[in-house]
Design a protein around this motif. Sequence first.
Motif, short mmCIF file in Angstrom:
data_model
loop_
_atom_site.label_atom_id
_atom_site.label_comp_id
_atom_site.label_asym_id
_atom_site.label_seq_id
_atom_site.Cartn_x
_atom_site.Cartn_y
_atom_site.Cartn_z
N VAL A 185 0.83 -1.21 0.00
CA VAL A 185 0.00 0.00 0.00
C VAL A 185 0.86 1.25 0.00
CG1 VAL A 185 -1.66 1.35 1.36
CG2 VAL A 185 -1.97 -1.13 1.12
N LEU A 186 1.94 1.24 0.77
CA LEU A 186 2.76 2.45 0.96
C LEU A 186 3.81 2.64 -0.12
CD1 LEU A 186 3.23 2.29 4.84
CD2 LEU A 186 1.64 3.72 3.55
N ALA A 187 4.05 1.61 -0.93
CA ALA A 187 5.10 1.71 -1.95
C ALA A 187 4.88 2.88 -2.91
CB ALA A 187 5.21 0.39 -2.71
N PRO A 188 3.66 3.13 -3.42
CA PRO A 188 3.48 4.30 -4.31
C PRO A 188 3.80 5.62 -3.63
CG PRO A 188 1.65 2.77 -4.55
CD PRO A 188 2.43 2.32 -3.35
N VAL A 189 3.53 5.74 -2.31
CA VAL A 189 3.85 6.98 -1.61
C VAL A 189 5.37 7.17 -1.55
CG1 VAL A 189 3.60 8.25 0.55
CG2 VAL A 189 1.74 6.80 -0.25
N ALA A 190 6.09 6.07 -1.33
CA ALA A 190 7.56 6.14 -1.34
C ALA A 190 8.06 6.56 -2.72
CB ALA A 190 8.16 4.79 -0.94
N LEU A 191 7.45 6.02 -3.78
CA LEU A 191 7.82 6.41 -5.13
C LEU A 191 7.52 7.89 -5.37
CD1 LEU A 191 8.74 5.79 -8.03
CD2 LEU A 191 6.40 5.00 -8.51
N CYS A 192 6.38 8.36 -4.84
CA CYS A 192 6.00 9.77 -4.99
C CYS A 192 7.03 10.67 -4.30
CB CYS A 192 4.61 9.99 -4.39
SG CYS A 192 3.85 11.56 -4.83
N ALA A 193 7.50 10.26 -3.13
CA ALA A 193 8.53 11.03 -2.42
C ALA A 193 9.82 11.05 -3.22
CB ALA A 193 8.76 10.44 -1.03
N LEU A 194 10.18 9.92 -3.82
CA LEU A 194 11.39 9.85 -4.65
C LEU A 194 11.29 10.82 -5.82
CD1 LEU A 194 14.08 8.45 -5.43
CD2 LEU A 194 12.71 6.79 -6.72
N LEU A 195 10.14 10.83 -6.49
CA LEU A 195 9.95 11.73 -7.63
C LEU A 195 9.95 13.20 -7.19
CD1 LEU A 195 7.15 9.79 -9.56
CD2 LEU A 195 9.58 9.93 -10.17
N GLU A 196 9.54 13.43 -5.94
CA GLU A 196 9.51 14.81 -5.42
C GLU A 196 10.92 15.35 -5.19
OE1 GLU A 196 7.24 18.15 -4.11
OE2 GLU A 196 6.39 16.23 -4.73
N SER A 208 4.78 11.95 -16.45
CA SER A 208 3.39 12.23 -16.07
C SER A 208 2.65 10.97 -15.67
CB SER A 208 2.66 12.93 -17.22
OG SER A 208 2.60 12.10 -18.37
N ALA A 209 2.87 9.89 -16.40
CA ALA A 209 2.21 8.63 -16.06
C ALA A 209 2.71 8.10 -14.73
CB ALA A 209 2.45 7.60 -17.17
N LEU A 210 4.03 8.17 -14.50
CA LEU A 210 4.60 7.66 -13.25
C LEU A 210 4.17 8.52 -12.06
CD1 LEU A 210 6.43 5.31 -12.46
CD2 LEU A 210 8.39 6.87 -12.57
N THR A 211 4.07 9.83 -12.27
CA THR A 211 3.63 10.72 -11.19
C THR A 211 2.19 10.43 -10.77
OG1 THR A 211 5.15 12.47 -11.90
CG2 THR A 211 3.29 13.12 -10.53
N PHE A 213 0.61 7.60 -11.19
CA PHE A 213 0.63 6.30 -10.56
C PHE A 213 1.07 6.42 -9.10
CE2 PHE A 213 3.11 2.69 -9.09
CZ PHE A 213 2.25 1.63 -9.27
N ALA A 214 2.13 7.20 -8.85
CA ALA A 214 2.65 7.35 -7.50
C ALA A 214 1.68 8.13 -6.61
CB ALA A 214 4.01 8.06 -7.54
N THR A 215 0.97 9.09 -7.20
CA THR A 215 0.07 9.94 -6.41
C THR A 215 -1.15 9.18 -5.94
OG1 THR A 215 0.81 11.88 -7.67
CG2 THR A 215 -1.23 12.09 -6.41
N PHE A 216 -1.74 8.36 -6.80
CA PHE A 216 -3.01 7.72 -6.47
C PHE A 216 -2.92 6.19 -6.36
CE2 PHE A 216 -4.19 11.72 -8.61
CZ PHE A 216 -4.91 12.31 -7.58
N GLY A 217 -1.73 5.65 -6.57
CA GLY A 217 -1.59 4.19 -6.48
C GLY A 217 -1.93 3.65 -5.11
N ALA A 218 -1.55 4.37 -4.05
CA ALA A 218 -1.84 3.90 -2.70
C ALA A 218 -3.35 3.80 -2.47
CB ALA A 218 -1.19 4.82 -1.68
N CYS A 219 -4.12 4.74 -3.04
CA CYS A 219 -5.58 4.72 -2.87
C CYS A 219 -6.17 3.49 -3.58
CB CYS A 219 -6.19 5.99 -3.42
SG CYS A 219 -5.75 7.48 -2.49
N GLN A 274 -0.81 15.69 -2.27
CA GLN A 274 -2.05 15.06 -2.72
C GLN A 274 -2.08 13.58 -2.34
OE1 GLN A 274 -5.24 15.01 -3.55
NE2 GLN A 274 -5.11 16.02 -5.56
N ALA A 275 -0.95 12.89 -2.49
CA ALA A 275 -0.89 11.47 -2.18
C ALA A 275 -1.17 11.22 -0.70
CB ALA A 275 0.47 10.90 -2.57
N LEU A 276 -0.55 12.01 0.18
CA LEU A 276 -0.72 11.80 1.62
C LEU A 276 -2.13 12.18 2.08
CD1 LEU A 276 2.74 13.17 2.81
CD2 LEU A 276 1.97 10.79 2.91
#
Length: 385
Positions: A185-196, A208-211, A213-219, A274-276
């Motif tokens: 569940v938390l892996a996309p948030v970690a990816l979002c932090a990496l991209l940040e 754009s596609a990866l962002t 995915f990282a933003t809403f993947g956890a949801c 947005q992800a958090l």
Amino acid sequence: MSSYVEVPQAVATAPAPAPRVPARDRYFDFLRALALFRVVLYHLMGWAWLPLAFPSMGVMFALAGNLMSRSLKRPALQVVRGRMRRLLPPMWLLGAVGITGMLAQGWGPGSEGHPAWWWGHLLFWVVPLSDPPYAAGLPGIHHVLGDNWGANLAEPLWYLRAYLWFVLLSPLFRAMLRRAAWPTVLAPVALCALLEFVDLGLPGRVDSALTDFATFGACWILGMAHQAGVLRKVPGYLVPSLAPIVMALGYAWAVHGGYSVTGSTELDSIPLAQALWSLGSVLLLLHISPSWAQWPAPLRRWDRVITLLNSRAVTVYLWHNLCILVAATVWDDLWSIHALAGAGKFLNSSWPVLAVTWFLVGLCVLCFGWVEDVAAKRAPRLFPV
């Protein structure tokens, strides 16, 4: 001999039982309808606080993930194919209308600098693995459609692109949830932090596609985890205790990024925030998940509207941006009517534009919504209420 058999009157006149709606599905239907209404309201009004009040996109992805997880009790390939079949035809209809209009206004192979790229990118209107191309800066149609309508038409398509990738990856998510639920569940948030914090130098389409995915993947994955019973294994006090902390972290990062409820910086432009915020909100909403054997009293009058919005969710989402543009264009033209010169306060209000927008959305549901029935292999209906 006649085959007629007389049926006792009490049995012959008994009404057919109404279709049974699962109790928790009523709650999810309400959330989906509320999310759609909030999306239209936000895209028209632009109120920065609305994504905080109700994070529609996170909720919609979570509900879709929940439904996907339920469907994966059947063979994965069959489920993925079925989801794509339901998702793509409404987009193809939008593309048929939009591309025809853009071509009529001069859009063509030279628009992206190289004809081969243009023809290749058109395939994303068939399967949106990346953002479909559109004509930017097109002139509008006087009194009907505002300028740059191609961009407004294509803007909602990021959601279908993200949705498609989530559908394709869901069998993998399901396998990972069985082995390590919360890390998945938390892996996309970690990816979002990496991209940040790290510039990976990715091409624009990939970034754009990866962002997204990282933003809403956890949801999405959290919705799958909820269906799999993961939240039921968590102590009852833990989610209400931790979710507000996650939301607070998201809000703090949003403020750090320049967001304020009265400012011009949108929450959507700060992916980690947005992800958090979305993850924390979805955690709370899924944790509540009341089982409504029947609609609560305040919602009973909205039963048919909620049903319609759920049955035509893709149509409403795809066409609402264009409806807003048409409504705003028509409303602005009222200023040119001399008889309305003294109604400036009324003409300045956005609420009548919202009413016109929903009227136009209703027309789109009538004209185009039947495609969702055909895609789902149902008999086409105009208003499925």
